[in-house]
Design an enzyme around this catalytic site. Structure first.
Site, PDB file in Angstrom:
ATOM      1  N   GLU A  59       0.551   4.065  10.568  1.00 35.83           N
ATOM      2  CA  GLU A  59      -0.909   4.032  10.335  1.00 35.83           C
ATOM      3  C   GLU A  59      -1.630   5.090  11.165  1.00 35.83           C
ATOM      4  O   GLU A  59      -2.727   4.860  11.686  1.00 35.83           O
ATOM      5  CB  GLU A  59      -1.484   2.628  10.543  1.00 35.83           C
TER       6      GLU A  59
ATOM      7  N   ILE B 106       7.153   2.403   3.018  1.00 37.08           N
ATOM      8  CA  ILE B 106       6.139   1.434   2.577  1.00 37.08           C
ATOM      9  C   ILE B 106       6.529   0.041   3.085  1.00 37.08           C
ATOM     10  O   ILE B 106       7.681  -0.379   2.945  1.00 37.08           O
ATOM     11  CB  ILE B 106       6.019   1.436   1.029  1.00 37.08           C
TER      12      ILE B 106
ATOM     13  N   GLU C 284      -1.063  11.331  17.901  1.00 40.97           N
ATOM     14  CA  GLU C 284      -1.674  12.670  17.819  1.00 40.97           C
ATOM     15  C   GLU C 284      -2.837  12.653  16.818  1.00 40.97           C
ATOM     16  O   GLU C 284      -3.911  13.211  17.089  1.00 40.97           O
ATOM     17  CB  GLU C 284      -0.620  13.711  17.390  1.00 40.97           C
TER      18      GLU C 284
ATOM     19  N   PHE D  72       0.861  -1.188   0.000  1.00 37.28           N
ATOM     20  CA  PHE D  72       0.000   0.000   0.000  1.00 37.28           C
ATOM     21  C   PHE D  72       0.896   1.236   0.000  1.00 37.28           C
ATOM     22  O   PHE D  72       1.644   1.456   0.955  1.00 37.28           O
ATOM     23  CB  PHE D  72      -0.847  -0.083   1.275  1.00 37.28           C
TER      24      PHE D  72
ATOM     25  N   ALA E  68       4.138  14.042   2.865  1.00 40.44           N
ATOM     26  CA  ALA E  68       2.732  13.720   3.149  1.00 40.44           C
ATOM     27  C   ALA E  68       2.647  12.497   4.048  1.00 40.44           C
ATOM     28  O   ALA E  68       2.552  11.367   3.573  1.00 40.44           O
ATOM     29  CB  ALA E  68       1.968  13.475   1.852  1.00 40.44           C
TER      30      ALA E  68
ATOM     31  N   THR F  52       2.172   7.036   1.995  1.00 38.18           N
ATOM     32  CA  THR F  52       3.021   8.059   2.610  1.00 38.18           C
ATOM     33  C   THR F  52       4.092   8.562   1.631  1.00 38.18           C
ATOM     34  O   THR F  52       4.658   7.791   0.868  1.00 38.18           O
ATOM     35  CB  THR F  52       3.690   7.470   3.867  1.00 38.18           C
ATOM     36  N   GLU F  53       4.335   9.865   1.689  1.00 43.03           N
ATOM     37  CA  GLU F  53       5.383  10.484   0.854  1.00 43.03           C
ATOM     38  C   GLU F  53       6.269  11.346   1.751  1.00 43.03           C
ATOM     39  O   GLU F  53       5.866  11.693   2.872  1.00 43.03           O
ATOM     40  CB  GLU F  53       4.739  11.357  -0.223  1.00 43.03           C
ATOM     41  N   PRO F  54       7.435  11.726   1.250  1.00 42.37           N
ATOM     42  CA  PRO F  54       8.324  12.538   2.082  1.00 42.37           C
ATOM     43  C   PRO F  54       7.612  13.763   2.680  1.00 42.37           C
ATOM     44  O   PRO F  54       7.824  14.121   3.826  1.00 42.37           O
ATOM     45  CB  PRO F  54       9.434  12.934   1.111  1.00 42.37           C
TER      46      PRO F  54
HETATM   47  N1  CAA Z   1     -13.837   7.170   6.272  1.00 44.13           N
HETATM   48  C1  CAA Z   1     -14.422   7.679   5.159  1.00 44.13           C
HETATM   49  N2  CAA Z   1     -14.241   8.970   4.755  1.00 44.13           N
HETATM   50  C2  CAA Z   1     -13.460   9.742   5.522  1.00 44.13           C
HETATM   51  C3  CAA Z   1     -12.844   9.287   6.696  1.00 44.13           C
HETATM   52  C4  CAA Z   1     -13.057   7.938   7.067  1.00 44.13           C
HETATM   53  N3  CAA Z   1     -12.505   7.426   8.170  1.00 44.13           N
HETATM   54  N4  CAA Z   1     -12.142  10.295   7.245  1.00 44.13           N
HETATM   55  C5  CAA Z   1     -12.307  11.365   6.445  1.00 44.13           C
HETATM   56  N5  CAA Z   1     -13.112  11.027   5.405  1.00 44.13           N
HETATM   57  C6  CAA Z   1     -13.564  11.905   4.312  1.00 44.13           C
HETATM   58  C7  CAA Z   1     -14.275  13.129   4.876  1.00 44.13           C
HETATM   59  O1  CAA Z   1     -15.651  12.881   5.070  1.00 44.13           O
HETATM   60  C8  CAA Z   1     -14.036  14.145   3.786  1.00 44.13           C
HETATM   61  O2  CAA Z   1     -14.947  13.884   2.729  1.00 44.13           O
HETATM   62  P1  CAA Z   1     -15.665  15.077   1.901  1.00 44.13           P
HETATM   63  O3  CAA Z   1     -14.572  15.758   1.154  1.00 44.13           O
HETATM   64  O4  CAA Z   1     -16.636  14.393   1.027  1.00 44.13           O
HETATM   65  O5  CAA Z   1     -16.281  15.964   2.936  1.00 44.13           O
HETATM   66  C9  CAA Z   1     -12.642  13.799   3.265  1.00 44.13           C
HETATM   67  O6  CAA Z   1     -12.442  12.427   3.618  1.00 44.13           O
HETATM   68  C10 CAA Z   1     -11.569  14.659   3.886  1.00 44.13           C
HETATM   69  O7  CAA Z   1     -11.646  14.466   5.314  1.00 44.13           O
HETATM   70  P2  CAA Z   1     -10.988  15.445   6.369  1.00 44.13           P
HETATM   71  O8  CAA Z   1     -11.363  16.865   6.014  1.00 44.13           O
HETATM   72  O9  CAA Z   1     -11.316  14.946   7.728  1.00 44.13           O
HETATM   73  O10 CAA Z   1      -9.445  15.272   6.064  1.00 44.13           O
HETATM   74  P3  CAA Z   1      -8.219  15.813   6.843  1.00 44.13           P
HETATM   75  O11 CAA Z   1      -7.197  16.214   5.854  1.00 44.13           O
HETATM   76  O12 CAA Z   1      -8.640  16.847   7.855  1.00 44.13           O
HETATM   77  O13 CAA Z   1      -7.727  14.471   7.594  1.00 44.13           O
HETATM   78  C11 CAA Z   1      -6.432  13.290   9.220  1.00 44.13           C
HETATM   79  C12 CAA Z   1      -7.035  14.592   8.707  1.00 44.13           C
HETATM   80  C13 CAA Z   1      -7.486  12.542  10.039  1.00 44.13           C
HETATM   81  C14 CAA Z   1      -5.301  13.719  10.119  1.00 44.13           C
HETATM   82  C15 CAA Z   1      -5.946  12.327   8.079  1.00 44.13           C
HETATM   83  O14 CAA Z   1      -5.129  13.047   7.174  1.00 44.13           O
HETATM   84  C16 CAA Z   1      -5.161  11.146   8.628  1.00 44.13           C
HETATM   85  O15 CAA Z   1      -5.727  10.179   9.127  1.00 44.13           O
HETATM   86  N6  CAA Z   1      -3.825  11.208   8.535  1.00 44.13           N
HETATM   87  C17 CAA Z   1      -2.950  10.092   8.935  1.00 44.13           C
HETATM   88  C18 CAA Z   1      -2.568   9.308   7.740  1.00 44.13           C
HETATM   89  C19 CAA Z   1      -1.983   7.986   8.137  1.00 44.13           C
HETATM   90  O16 CAA Z   1      -2.497   7.272   8.984  1.00 44.13           O
HETATM   91  N7  CAA Z   1      -0.911   7.607   7.478  1.00 44.13           N
HETATM   92  C20 CAA Z   1      -0.281   6.327   7.703  1.00 44.13           C
HETATM   93  C21 CAA Z   1      -0.015   5.662   6.392  1.00 44.13           C
HETATM   94  S1  CAA Z   1       0.208   3.912   6.348  1.00 44.13           S
HETATM   95  C22 CAA Z   1       1.557   3.583   7.288  1.00 44.13           C
HETATM   96  O17 CAA Z   1       1.947   4.338   8.078  1.00 44.13           O
HETATM   97  C23 CAA Z   1       2.163   2.236   7.087  1.00 44.13           C
HETATM   98  C24 CAA Z   1       3.065   1.899   8.180  1.00 44.13           C
HETATM   99  O18 CAA Z   1       3.679   2.671   8.843  1.00 44.13           O
HETATM  100  C25 CAA Z   1       3.263   0.532   8.502  1.00 44.13           C
END
Ligand code: CAA
Length: 398
Positions: A361, A155, A365, A121, A128, A124-126
């Site tokens: 994930e 990733i 915060e 999946f 973002a 994540t980007e530098p």
């Molecule tokens: N389910 C469905 N839709 C959702 C949703 C959800 N849980 N959360 C938000 N949305 C929708 C909203 O309804 C909104 O839709 P509309 O445009 O139609 O109104 C849209 O998405 C945008 O939502 P927000 O305005 O809430 O978005 P935001 O930019 O304010 O989000 C945030 C803020 C919650 C901090 C989010 O950016 C976030 O969760 N960030 C963290 C990302 C993350 O977890 N990254 C980890 C990547 S994977 C990884 O890390 C792998 C690893 O290490 C092993």
């Protein structure tokens, strides 16, 4: 409410797998920073890479709860093993099943169960990470194809994967609604897996970069409707957070197991009421917090299985279990003193491994933001219900 003989059977199977196959090599994998190839094959053979994939597509078709229990049991022995299968299922199989067309499901999912063709999946980007809508990777329509350019970082599993889900901006002026997801095969021209990250913990888990340089994809490589990418990965992460909670829970339990054994066999606290409270109190706190974390994780999984809203509960489960995992591995080191602090002690590795759970994930915060948003939504709904329930005369005079 959620425990039955089938969950118990799956728990026992995973426990036996972890103790007989993973435990003997866990320290070696930590030192060499390599996932053991035999272990990887055994995990594929056991169907652990396709637990969330329905049987009709060659998967094990487990419930979320059963899956969480497997992640917990493997993580109790080895965090790297836990995250490898958590990412393969929650971030790989699940979004393809949930958002893919019939043709995409048929193309990708059977290979996971039959051959262990993992899916990674790429979100994540530098620039973002927590601000996931800040994606810079682009997908431009050109001559009836999509042209992808950009890079992804941190990733999980790329070196083991055959397919990749990558998010990219398709409509730059549309903000979060301008992001879409694409399915990319590993052999596509212009696509490459980049440098592997060196990390504090989870050494045997592959974490690498992805690069897309003029990667040309057919129009049907888009996953779900154009512009749905942000919502898709938020929904994907809602589910994935249960498995990271389960991983943290396993590492917490693993730390308690080791510390308890040490307290009994080496410190001899058994039967002594006085004078050993510096050991007894943290052991009790660890056990109590683990029990609470287990209830949160299992409850979130249960709600998801019941097709009830679960996003608030998964955020709570992941947030709390991660912090419990940190507390338990740290407390275990304190109980064991230099025997815990020593390189190669299980609890020292657990502390390094579990630290990821407060970051990956979604950071702790981010989870506090997500939970507080749900609280406010619930209050707004309550206020509205109270207003709507008022007699018409009161509404007019109010
Ligand atoms: N389910 C469905 N839709 C959702 C949703 C959800 N849980 N959360 C938000 N949305 C929708 C909203 O309804 C909104 O839709 P509309 O445009 O139609 O109104 C849209 O998405 C945008 O939502 P927000 O305005 O809430 O978005 P935001 O930019 O304010 O989000 C945030 C803020 C919650 C901090 C989010 O950016 C976030 O969760 N960030 C963290 C990302 C993350 O977890 N990254 C980890 C990547 S994977 C990884 O890390 C792998 C690893 O290490 C092993």
């Amino acid at each position: 409410m959620w425990w039955d003989s089938k969950v118990e059977e799956i728990r026992d199977e995973a426990r036996s797998f972890a103790e007989s196959i993973v435990a003997p090599i866990v320290n070696r994998m930590d030192v060499t920073s390599e996932m053991d190839s035999h272990l990887l094959e055994e995990m594929k053979r056991a169907g652990y890479m396709s637990m969330l994939c329905p049987k009709e597509y060659g998967g094990r078709g487990l419930s979320t709860l059963e899956y969480a229990v497997v992640v917990e049991e493997l993580s109790r022995i080895c965090g790297s093993t836990g995250i490898t299968i958590a990412a393969a299922n929650s971030l790989g199989v699940y979004p393809v099943y949930l958002f893919g067309s019939q043709a995409q499901r048929d193309l990708v999912l059977p290979g996971v169960g039959e051959h262990g063709n993992l899916i990674s999946f790429g979100l994540t980007e530098p620039g973002a990470g927590s601000d996931a809508s800040g994606t810079k990777t682009t997908a431009v329509e050109s001559n009836g194809n999509w042209l992808l350019n950009g890079s992804k970082c941190f990733i999980t599993n790329p070196r083991f994967s055959t397919w990749f889900i990558a998010t990219a901006v398709t409509d730059p002026d549309a903000g979060a609604r301008g992001i879409s997801s694409f399915l990319v095969h590993k052999d596509t021209d212009g696509f490459s897996v980049g440098k592997a990250e060196t990390k504090m913990g989870l050494h045997a888990s592959d974490t690498s970069m992805l690069h897309f340089e003029d990667v040309t994809l057919d129009t049907d490589a888009i996953l779900g409707p154009r512009g749905d990418g942000f919502k898709q990965f938020m929904m994907t992460l809602d589910g994935g957070r249960i498995s990271i909670g389960a991983m943290a829970l396993g590492l917490a339990q693993g730390s308690l197991d080791v510390a308890l054994r040490y307290a009994k066999d080496t410190l001899g606290i058994e039967g002594k009421i006085h004078g050993r409270q510096a050991i007894q109190f943290p052991l009790s706190d660890m056990a109590t917090q683990i029990e609470a974390a287990r209830h949160l994780v299992y409850h979130a999984a249960y709600l998801k299985d019941q097709k009830q809203p679960f996003a608030k509960q998964s955020a709570m489960a992941k947030l709390y279990a991660s912090e419990v995992g940190h507390f338990c591995s740290d407390s275990a080191i304190q109980i064991m003193g230099l025997d815990g602090y020593r390189t190669g002690s299980h609890v020292e590795r657990h502390l390094r491994d579990v630290r990821l759970c407060e970051i990956g994930e979604g950071t702790s915060e981010v989870h506090r933001i997500v939970i507080s948003r749900y609280l406010l939504k619930e209050l707004e709904a309550l206020d509205k219900a109270t207003r709507d329930a008022k007699p018409e005369t009161e509404k007019v005079t109010a």
